[in-house]
Scaffold this active site. Sequence first.
Site, PDB file in Angstrom:
ATOM      1  N   LYS A 159       0.879  -1.173   0.000  1.00 63.18           N
ATOM      2  CA  LYS A 159       0.000   0.000   0.000  1.00 63.18           C
ATOM      3  C   LYS A 159       0.914   1.220   0.000  1.00 63.18           C
ATOM      4  O   LYS A 159       1.450   1.627   1.031  1.00 63.18           O
ATOM      5  CB  LYS A 159      -0.876  -0.020   1.262  1.00 63.18           C
ATOM      6  N   GLU A 162       9.049  16.507  15.141  1.00 65.00           N
ATOM      7  CA  GLU A 162       9.532  16.310  13.765  1.00 65.00           C
ATOM      8  C   GLU A 162       8.696  17.193  12.842  1.00 65.00           C
ATOM      9  O   GLU A 162       7.476  17.057  12.787  1.00 65.00           O
ATOM     10  CB  GLU A 162       9.361  14.843  13.351  1.00 65.00           C
ATOM     11  N   CYS A 170      13.681  11.180   6.673  1.00 68.84           N
ATOM     12  CA  CYS A 170      13.528  10.838   8.091  1.00 68.84           C
ATOM     13  C   CYS A 170      14.837  10.998   8.847  1.00 68.84           C
ATOM     14  O   CYS A 170      14.856  11.224  10.047  1.00 68.84           O
ATOM     15  CB  CYS A 170      13.022   9.413   8.212  1.00 68.84           C
ATOM     16  N   GLU A 206       9.742   1.470  10.798  1.00 65.06           N
ATOM     17  CA  GLU A 206      10.755   2.516  10.596  1.00 65.06           C
ATOM     18  C   GLU A 206      10.023   3.845  10.678  1.00 65.06           C
ATOM     19  O   GLU A 206       9.249   4.192   9.782  1.00 65.06           O
ATOM     20  CB  GLU A 206      11.444   2.324   9.243  1.00 65.06           C
TER      21      GLU A 206
HETATM   22  P1  NAD Z   1       2.415   8.417   7.367  1.00 64.54           P
HETATM   23  O1  NAD Z   1       2.582   7.644   8.617  1.00 64.54           O
HETATM   24  O2  NAD Z   1       1.387   9.496   7.339  1.00 64.54           O
HETATM   25  O3  NAD Z   1       2.002   7.460   6.161  1.00 64.54           O
HETATM   26  C1  NAD Z   1       2.822   6.379   5.786  1.00 64.54           C
HETATM   27  C2  NAD Z   1       1.937   5.323   5.141  1.00 64.54           C
HETATM   28  O4  NAD Z   1       1.026   4.831   6.113  1.00 64.54           O
HETATM   29  C3  NAD Z   1       1.091   5.846   3.987  1.00 64.54           C
HETATM   30  O5  NAD Z   1       1.019   4.865   2.991  1.00 64.54           O
HETATM   31  C4  NAD Z   1      -0.262   6.050   4.637  1.00 64.54           C
HETATM   32  O6  NAD Z   1      -1.343   5.995   3.754  1.00 64.54           O
HETATM   33  C5  NAD Z   1      -0.286   4.873   5.604  1.00 64.54           C
HETATM   34  N1  NAD Z   1      -1.191   5.035   6.728  1.00 64.54           N
HETATM   35  C6  NAD Z   1      -1.539   6.178   7.373  1.00 64.54           C
HETATM   36  N2  NAD Z   1      -2.420   5.900   8.370  1.00 64.54           N
HETATM   37  C7  NAD Z   1      -2.617   4.561   8.363  1.00 64.54           C
HETATM   38  C8  NAD Z   1      -3.414   3.670   9.137  1.00 64.54           C
HETATM   39  N3  NAD Z   1      -4.179   4.111  10.130  1.00 64.54           N
HETATM   40  N4  NAD Z   1      -3.360   2.361   8.850  1.00 64.54           N
HETATM   41  C9  NAD Z   1      -2.576   1.889   7.849  1.00 64.54           C
HETATM   42  N5  NAD Z   1      -1.823   2.685   7.067  1.00 64.54           N
HETATM   43  C10 NAD Z   1      -1.827   4.006   7.316  1.00 64.54           C
HETATM   44  O7  NAD Z   1       3.835   8.945   6.969  1.00 64.54           O
HETATM   45  P2  NAD Z   1       4.196   9.895   5.756  1.00 64.54           P
HETATM   46  O8  NAD Z   1       3.637  11.246   6.066  1.00 64.54           O
HETATM   47  O9  NAD Z   1       3.822   9.230   4.482  1.00 64.54           O
HETATM   48  O10 NAD Z   1       5.792   9.925   5.822  1.00 64.54           O
HETATM   49  C11 NAD Z   1       6.496  10.813   6.615  1.00 64.54           C
HETATM   50  C12 NAD Z   1       6.880  10.171   7.927  1.00 64.54           C
HETATM   51  O11 NAD Z   1       7.591   8.965   7.673  1.00 64.54           O
HETATM   52  C13 NAD Z   1       7.820  10.992   8.760  1.00 64.54           C
HETATM   53  O12 NAD Z   1       7.448  10.884  10.108  1.00 64.54           O
HETATM   54  C14 NAD Z   1       9.166  10.339   8.553  1.00 64.54           C
HETATM   55  O13 NAD Z   1      10.098  10.518   9.572  1.00 64.54           O
HETATM   56  C15 NAD Z   1       8.772   8.924   8.453  1.00 64.54           C
HETATM   57  N6  NAD Z   1       9.810   8.164   7.737  1.00 64.54           N
HETATM   58  C16 NAD Z   1      10.594   7.315   8.460  1.00 64.54           C
HETATM   59  C17 NAD Z   1      11.606   6.604   7.822  1.00 64.54           C
HETATM   60  C18 NAD Z   1      12.522   5.656   8.559  1.00 64.54           C
HETATM   61  O14 NAD Z   1      13.224   4.900   7.905  1.00 64.54           O
HETATM   62  N7  NAD Z   1      12.543   5.655   9.872  1.00 64.54           N
HETATM   63  C19 NAD Z   1      11.789   6.760   6.454  1.00 64.54           C
HETATM   64  C20 NAD Z   1      10.963   7.642   5.760  1.00 64.54           C
HETATM   65  C21 NAD Z   1       9.956   8.336   6.416  1.00 64.54           C
HETATM   66  O1  6OD Z   2      18.507   4.220   2.789  1.00 64.55           O
HETATM   67  C1  6OD Z   2      17.607   3.515   3.250  1.00 64.55           C
HETATM   68  O2  6OD Z   2      17.630   2.286   3.174  1.00 64.55           O
HETATM   69  C2  6OD Z   2      16.465   4.139   3.935  1.00 64.55           C
HETATM   70  N1  6OD Z   2      15.561   3.290   4.468  1.00 64.55           N
HETATM   71  C3  6OD Z   2      16.370   5.480   3.997  1.00 64.55           C
HETATM   72  C4  6OD Z   2      15.339   6.170   4.668  1.00 64.55           C
HETATM   73  C5  6OD Z   2      15.188   7.484   4.497  1.00 64.55           C
HETATM   74  C6  6OD Z   2      14.149   8.190   5.155  1.00 64.55           C
HETATM   75  O3  6OD Z   2      13.583   9.135   4.708  1.00 64.55           O
END
Ligand code: NAD
Ligand code: 6OD
Length: 486
Positions: free
Chosen positions: A178, A390, A288, A254
């Site tokens: 998804k 964040e 992130c 993550e």
């Molecule tokens: P988000 O949590 O809003 O959404 C991520 C995914 O989850 C989307 O596909 C969304 O549709 C889905 N989703 C949302 N609510 C849901 C629910 N109740 N049930 C199931 N699925 C659901 O995140 P975002 O805004 O897309 O991305 C930004 C965030 O992601 C930031 O907080 C960022 O730090 C984090 N992020 C973390 C990493 C990491 O590796 N730690 C990497 C990239 C992004």
């Molecule tokens: O480099 C990667 O494997 C990874 N998961 C990066 C994540 C970036 C977050 O925005």
Amino acid sequence: MKEIKHYINGEYVGSASGRMFDNINPANGKLIGRVHEAGEAEVDAAVKAARAALKGPWGKMTLDERSAILHRVADGINARFEEFLDAECLDTGKPRSMASHIDIPRGAANFKVFADMVKSVPTESFEMPTPDGTGAINYAVRRPKGVIGVISPWNLPLLLMTWKVGPALACGNTVVVKPSEETPTTTAMLGEVMKEAGVPDGVFNVVQGFGGNSAGAFLTAHPDVDAYTFTGETGTGELIMQAAAKGIRDASLELGGKNAGLVFADCDMDKAIEGTLRSAFANCGQVCLGTERVYVERPIFDEFVARLKQGAEDLVIGPPDNPASNLGPLVSLKQREKVLSYYQKAVDDGATVVTGGGVPDMPEELAGGAWVQPTIWTGLADDSAVVTDEIFGPCCHIRPFDTEEEAIELANSLPYGLASAIWTENTSRAHRVAGQIEAGIIWVNSWFLRDLRTAFGGSKQSGIGREGGVHSLEFYTEMKNICIKL
Ligand code: NAD
Ligand code: 6OD
């Protein structure tokens, strides 16, 4: 008008309900196309297809056969590199210069690396004595976990989705993906690549839609998914963990970060400025791992602030196809609203706005885009929400420190623990400080330098579990011990 459908059991299908949503170009606010929104029926069909495919040819292939197919998937992405690049840049607005170096090549590499790795990972074996003197041998084997639900975010859409799908398939699982509602296209395109590469129908499935009360929630509520792998916000991670608890399903999470950069007076200033500029502003701050809190040792504080300000003001804000652009828009006007609310809060909390703080003037054809200025603050209290939350925008707060102990305490002061960057030319200090930072990933004199064999993930509220290298294989397989009495 472009129409994006689900990819289920090897076919592109629309939603039975006819429900669709808009896919918007964040660089100009214009409609790219319409996306089918999955209901429970489509999610159920995708999970059923994935379950059936586990027992089909995919489950019977040798490692070599599966690995060869995944190499062809990577080759298929590379063969359509420009199409993937166009699609990713249209959905996200990010500069082509960035996506062509990071998003698309990594999207392909994620398949090759894990296809190779899975062939060379050993398991364990133990001989043991038994009371009758004959002894026994234990040995472990790995088996696929089953049907994996993959839920991915919008900031690096292809890269972060394939980072999970690559190892999941390499281990012999099947997946239902998804993607984020903001960035549906490259995940949808991957279905065509999978088909051409010879991935059997049902192994890779995609359901499009939103999170709550939509495709995401239907997928996490589905009882026939064996495990979930999720990248996104910490709050969403909590919901996914709750959903996975029903039926005792595993979850790899993550999540978000509020990462600290520690800049010591003994750093190489050029490297520290270049690295901090990237870590704060790359992908318009939507990484992130990005640095939103910069702590600088007092003797070099003023120089560092002045040079980072200059670097931020030299960034070229512009659309993906301008080769000079290195700062695109945010992913959506909604994300801009969130980021601008923090820009306002910083002012309300008494920040000195070193640079930025608003919306740039853009030419008329881009005026409907989600543009924001790169922004630097100083002078905020440690408990301001601008310093503790964040933001996920092109911004950072810079604060001075006086001792190594203080810098470490500041870095560790939040409930997040994803990444940190340390800037120092003193090797002993680098090791000493790195060992004390509470984060899953520490970079010294670099940022976002990735070796895919290494453990990747967050501590504290930045995640559970590690992916990368053998750690991905651990999550995506079930290890079982076979005990043979001799
Ligand atoms: P988000 O949590 O809003 O959404 C991520 C995914 O989850 C989307 O596909 C969304 O549709 C889905 N989703 C949302 N609510 C849901 C629910 N109740 N049930 C199931 N699925 C659901 O995140 P975002 O805004 O897309 O991305 C930004 C965030 O992601 C930031 O907080 C960022 O730090 C984090 N992020 C973390 C990493 C990491 O590796 N730690 C990497 C990239 C992004
Ligand atoms: O480099 C990667 O494997 C990874 N998961 C990066 C994540 C970036 C977050 O925005």
